[in-house]
Design an enzyme around this catalytic site. Structure first.
Site, PDB file in Angstrom:
ATOM      1  N   GLU A  40       2.035   1.664  -3.410  1.00 18.12           N
ATOM      2  CA  GLU A  40       0.922   2.142  -4.235  1.00 18.12           C
ATOM      3  C   GLU A  40       0.720   3.649  -4.045  1.00 18.12           C
ATOM      4  O   GLU A  40       0.550   4.389  -5.015  1.00 18.12           O
ATOM      5  CB  GLU A  40      -0.368   1.385  -3.859  1.00 18.12           C
ATOM      6  CG  GLU A  40      -1.553   1.759  -4.747  1.00 18.12           C
ATOM      7  CD  GLU A  40      -2.857   1.088  -4.318  1.00 18.12           C
ATOM      8  OE1 GLU A  40      -2.854   0.305  -3.339  1.00 18.12           O
ATOM      9  OE2 GLU A  40      -3.881   1.374  -4.960  1.00 18.12           O
ATOM     10  N   GLU A  79     -16.441 -10.687   3.822  1.00 23.26           N
ATOM     11  CA  GLU A  79     -15.301 -10.488   2.927  1.00 23.26           C
ATOM     12  C   GLU A  79     -14.733 -11.825   2.442  1.00 23.26           C
ATOM     13  O   GLU A  79     -14.435 -11.991   1.252  1.00 23.26           O
ATOM     14  CB  GLU A  79     -14.206  -9.699   3.655  1.00 23.26           C
ATOM     15  CG  GLU A  79     -13.002  -9.357   2.807  1.00 23.26           C
ATOM     16  CD  GLU A  79     -11.878  -8.714   3.616  1.00 23.26           C
ATOM     17  OE1 GLU A  79     -11.602  -9.189   4.738  1.00 23.26           O
ATOM     18  OE2 GLU A  79     -11.282  -7.750   3.133  1.00 23.26           O
ATOM     19  N   GLU A 131       0.829  -1.204   0.000  1.00 23.21           N
ATOM     20  CA  GLU A 131       0.000   0.000   0.000  1.00 23.21           C
ATOM     21  C   GLU A 131       0.869   1.263   0.000  1.00 23.21           C
ATOM     22  O   GLU A 131       0.540   2.256  -0.657  1.00 23.21           O
ATOM     23  CB  GLU A 131      -0.937  -0.020   1.224  1.00 23.21           C
ATOM     24  CG  GLU A 131      -2.110   0.929   1.099  1.00 23.21           C
ATOM     25  CD  GLU A 131      -3.224   0.601   2.096  1.00 23.21           C
ATOM     26  OE1 GLU A 131      -3.679  -0.562   2.127  1.00 23.21           O
ATOM     27  OE2 GLU A 131      -3.625   1.498   2.854  1.00 23.21           O
ATOM     28  N   LYS A 154     -15.747  -9.402   8.218  1.00 25.95           N
ATOM     29  CA  LYS A 154     -14.710 -10.280   7.665  1.00 25.95           C
ATOM     30  C   LYS A 154     -15.307 -11.596   7.186  1.00 25.95           C
ATOM     31  O   LYS A 154     -14.769 -12.246   6.300  1.00 25.95           O
ATOM     32  CB  LYS A 154     -13.629 -10.545   8.713  1.00 25.95           C
ATOM     33  CG  LYS A 154     -12.772  -9.330   9.021  1.00 25.95           C
ATOM     34  CD  LYS A 154     -11.660  -9.139   8.011  1.00 25.95           C
ATOM     35  CE  LYS A 154     -10.963  -7.799   8.221  1.00 25.95           C
ATOM     36  NZ  LYS A 154     -10.153  -7.417   7.061  1.00 25.95           N
ATOM     37  N   CYS A 164     -10.366  -1.495  14.831  1.00 25.24           N
ATOM     38  CA  CYS A 164     -10.680  -2.924  15.010  1.00 25.24           C
ATOM     39  C   CYS A 164     -10.829  -3.304  16.475  1.00 25.24           C
ATOM     40  O   CYS A 164     -11.558  -4.252  16.794  1.00 25.24           O
ATOM     41  CB  CYS A 164      -9.591  -3.779  14.398  1.00 25.24           C
ATOM     42  SG  CYS A 164      -9.179  -3.303  12.725  1.00 25.24           S
ATOM     43  N   SER A 167      -7.443   2.076  -2.152  1.00 25.64           N
ATOM     44  CA  SER A 167      -6.264   1.268  -2.444  1.00 25.64           C
ATOM     45  C   SER A 167      -6.739  -0.069  -2.986  1.00 25.64           C
ATOM     46  O   SER A 167      -7.735  -0.624  -2.523  1.00 25.64           O
ATOM     47  CB  SER A 167      -5.457   1.045  -1.163  1.00 25.64           C
ATOM     48  OG  SER A 167      -4.594  -0.055  -1.336  1.00 25.64           O
ATOM     49  N   CYS A 212      -8.453  -1.851   4.297  1.00 23.93           N
ATOM     50  CA  CYS A 212      -8.352  -3.044   5.158  1.00 23.93           C
ATOM     51  C   CYS A 212      -9.677  -3.446   5.774  1.00 23.93           C
ATOM     52  O   CYS A 212      -9.823  -4.545   6.283  1.00 23.93           O
ATOM     53  CB  CYS A 212      -7.407  -2.806   6.330  1.00 23.93           C
ATOM     54  SG  CYS A 212      -5.896  -2.024   5.877  1.00 23.93           S
TER      55      CYS A 212
END
Ligand code: SF4
Ligand code: SF4
Ligand code: SF4
Lengths: 183, 590
Positions: free
Chosen positions: B281, B366, B278, B363, B520, B324, B304
């Site tokens: 990037e 995901e 990242e 998650k 988180c 990203s 993330c």
């Protein structure tokens, strides 16, 4: 809903179907007028229902976006008030009384017969858009129980076996159709 | 200041205090089911009734302001009797059976029944409607246990800016849920699980993968690897009676080994990898913008947090090019484990099962996205929340508190302190700055203890600016550039940030977004109950974990270096592109 809020006559009264574009333009006007008014959601919903005859999902989504209000909240308000409906209603609104008196004197059988005859469930409308079926609470005609109210008219001592005759009479008389002002 | 007497104790409280707040200040806890920190009281549950001298009726303490010289009895016989009656009524509608309920260990309703001495139910009520909504990959809703406190409504609309839930209908028939009582899978819910985190009862929880993971562990044909997100080590202890903020990294590794995982690894490893990809990037985008004068999407947003990805896909598709392209550390781990590591141990991707332990319910969503199978099979098979891992530890009969401290396995268990702080709001940004600054200047990020304090902590939107000087030859184009960054956590704050950007144009280069309040550490899968004091303690634990590491920058991680040497070759290279990057799609809010 009070009469004074009623906009132009609805499609069914005017006899001519109103174009979708006209309806949508009317919805845009309603949103523009009410979106910034405190408590503007309810009158906007009432006018929308008066325009479309019911509250179609795309209209509610448009209102949600226009008011910047979550769709869940708009839906919450719509489902809170019994005078809002999200299904198109038929020309004739059939309400079978389920008040105590009617219930004990066969109201339940009348309802079953009505469901069978119209081939729809409570809350639904027949495919030809003629009849919508709902249950009602006491219409104040307990002495004549069981009663069925079709649009403005109360029909007394209804017999389950004679439901077909009743509906035919209604059609023949071509009663005043249900209007959106009806709760 | 106002004088108030609470249970014959006189205290003075600031103007505008509620009775509930004043009582807390006096060390008296009044029970409530609907109250939420920082939110307007809604008085929905009526559990917090107290007696105010001179008033005829009992007052809801959450919404009654203190007046000067007020005298309050919070636990008089009358107040307790009234509260008990409220709870008895709730229980009479409640269709739950505690022994089989997911919440039985920390249910607030159950605790309240105990506290109020509810011994029997005098009312036999009609039970609430029974419908299990398992329509999403992340959550299960059970309306029959809902006490209609509306905490989920408030958190979803006000904290997360989503508004997927609202009371539908009226009176007894009211259902708290999506529009027209449809299932959650049919609406634009981002699967963050904050509703599950605030629910006082067992009405919203994660969709459990516990049984599936036990089955995989028992299957001799499978090699089962586990990865744990950085936020777990700062919170798992709470499930076993430790104070919030207790770090249990070593015990957690020991427990995972005893459960039977074949490899005990760390999502931290791929957090370090994320920083390399990242960071590169970001620098590439800046070069394109500043040197090649190409049109590139800036600011760049971190990617993330899967709830944030869902949020952007539903509500802000115009910003998708700004995200990203890096997959989240969870998904990078799955892809690397089932290719690089599988090769290393001579297995096929399909012979490995990758389990992740996440503080997060999104998650779970995901992991099952169709893009997430670059190894040829689903890269991450199962996702456990922190709460589910605690359940497995209990089910395995492991006495967590007496476990020794153990280490994670090499190589995918090795990580830097920069990876730990991915758990905190502001942490991904700080980790990225530690590496990017050093790449560009050859020098360490010039801040005390490597912490960028302006972007740490619980303020909703945070900003920092850093002037880059003394650049290395390759990076001369950044000489004198003031790098502007922003950080938001909680999607409501993120919505405000994006609306500001829409109205005023971009004013940053790089923006970190985390879906949950606090990052988180405050995720929807963390031990209940999370408030700001708990968040701050977990945040503190994570910074301590970082500071205790010999290696504090992602680019120093030797296992990551080896991964590039042996396998990936270079950041943003062809292999990386295939395994570590992804793309996003606009989704229609239904
Ligand atoms: S929600 Fe609470 S009270 Fe209800 S069944 Fe579950 S543990 Fe028992
Ligand atoms: S998961 Fe998040 S977005 Fe979905 S209903 Fe719950 S709080 Fe709202
Ligand atoms: S689902 Fe839980 S948080 Fe939401 S209203 Fe019901 S009990 Fe309260």
């Amino acid at each position: 809903m009070p009469k004074k809020n009623a906009p132009a006559p609805c499609a069914c009264q005017a006899g001519e179907p109103v174009s979708k574009a006209t309806l949508d333009a009317r919805l845009d006007e309603v949103i523009a007028e009410y979106k910034d008014k405190p408590g503007g959601l309810i009158p906007a919903l009432q006018l929308t229902q008066a325009t479309f005859g019911y509250l179609p999902e795309p209209a509610l989504k448009k209102i949600s976006a226009g008011f910047g209000m979550p769709y869940s909240e708009v839906a919450g308000v719509v489902s809170f008030y019994s005078f809002f409906t999200t299904h198109p209603r038929g020309k004739y609104l059939v309400r079978v009384c389920m008040g105590t008196a009617c219930y004990v004197r066969g109201g339940k059988d009348v309802l079953e017969a009505m469901k069978k005859k119209l081939a729809i469930d409570v809350g639904q409308t027949t495919g030809d858009r003629l009849f919508s079926l709902e249950v009602g609470r006491c219409f104040g005609a307990c002495g004549m129980a069981p009663v069925v109210m079709i649009n403005e008219t109360v029909h007394q001592r209804v017999k389950p076996a004679r439901i077909g005759d009743l509906l035919n009479r209604v059609l023949a008389a071509d009663e005043k159709p249900a209007t959106q002002e009806r709760p | 200041m106002l004088n108030v007497t609470i249970n014959s104790r006189k205290i003075s409280v600031p103007e505008g205090s509620t009775i509930l707040g004043a009582a807390r200040q006096a060390g008296v806890s009044i029970p409530t089911l609907c109250h939420m920190e920082h939110r307007e009281p809604i008085g929905a549950c009526r559990v917090c009734l107290v007696e105010v001298e001179g008033a005829r009726t009992l007052a809801a303490s959450c919404s009654t302001p203190v007046t000067d010289n007020m005298v309050v009895q919070t636990h008089s016989v009358r107040a307790r009797a009234a509260r008990r009656q409220v709870v008895e009524l709730l229980l009479s509608e409640h269709d739950g059976y505690c022994p089989t309920c997911d919440r039985n260990r920390n249910c607030e309703l159950r605790a309240l029944a105990d506290e109020l001495g509810v011994a029997r139910l005098p009312f036999e009520g009609q039970k609430a409607s029974h419908h299990i909504d398992a329509s999403t990959p992340a959550l299960v809703r059970d309306n029959s246990k809902c006490v209609k406190c509306r905490r989920c409504v408030t958190v979803c609309a006000e904290v997360q800016g989503v508004g997927a839930l609202f009371p539908q209908g009226r009176g007894f028939a009211t259902v708290i849920g999506p529009a027209f009582t449809q299932d959650l899978g049919g609406v634009a819910c981002v699967q963050c699980g904050q509703c599950a985190a605030v629910c006082p009862v067992g009405a919203i929880s994660e969709k459990s993968h516990v049984e599936a993971v036990w089955k995989a562990i028992e299957n001799p044909a499978k090699t089962v690897l586990v990865q744990t997100a950085p936020a777990i080590r700062a919170a798992l202890g709470e499930e076993f009676g430790y104070e919030p903020g207790t770090r249990v990294t070593g015990k957690m590794a020991a427990a995972l080994r005893r459960i039977g995982f074949d490899g005990v690894f760390d999502t931290n490893f791929t957090a370090d990898l994320t920083i390399i990809e990242e960071g590169t990037e970001l620098l590439t985008r800046l070069k394109k913008a500043l040197v090649d004068k190409e049109k590139v999407a800036l600011p760049m947003f971190t990617s993330c947090s899967p709830g944030w990805i869902n949020f952007a896909e539903y509500y802000y598709p115009q910003f998708l090019p700004n995200l990203s392209t890096c997959k989240s550390p969870q998904q990078m781990f799955g892809a690397v484990a089932k290719t690089y590591y599988a090769q290393k141990i001579g297995k096929k991707p399909g012979e490995l099962v990758v389990v992740s332990v996440m503080p997060c319910t999104a998650k779970k969503f995901e992991a099952q996205r169709p893009e997430m199978n670059s190894s040829g099979v689903q890269d991450v098979d199962y996702v456990l929340t922190t709460r589910e891992l605690a359940r497995m530890i209990r089910e395995a009969g492991i006495d967590f508190t007496s476990l020794p401290d153990e280490e994670m396995d090499a190589p995918l268990g090795l990580s830097s302190g920069a990876a730990d702080i991915f758990a905190n709001t502001g942490g991904v940004m700080e980790a990225a700055l530690r590496t990017a600054y050093e790449i560009v200047t050859g020098r360490e990020l010039p801040v005390t203890n490597l912490h960028v304090t302006a972007i740490a902590g619980l303020q909703g939107i945070k900003e920092a600016a850093l002037t880059i000087t003394g650049t290395k030859p390759d990076w001369r184009f950044l000489e004198g550039v003031e790098l502007k960054v922003a950080v938001s956590h909680g999607l409501g704050n993120t919505r405000r940030l994006l609306e500001h950007m829409k109205a005023n144009g971009p004013s940053h280069h790089f923006i970190e977004v985390m879906t949950c309040p606090g990052g988180c550490i405050g995720g929807g899968g963390q031990p209940r109950f999370t408030d700001d004091s708990v968040r701050l303690k977990r945040i503190g634990a994570i910074y301590a974990e970082d500071e205790g590491k010999p290696m504090r920058k992602s680019h120093e991680n030797p296992a990551v270096k080896t991964l590039y040497d042996e396998f990936l070759k270079k950041p943003l290279g062809e292999k990386s592109h295939h395994l570590l990057h992804t793309h996003y799609h606009e989704k229609k809010p239904h």
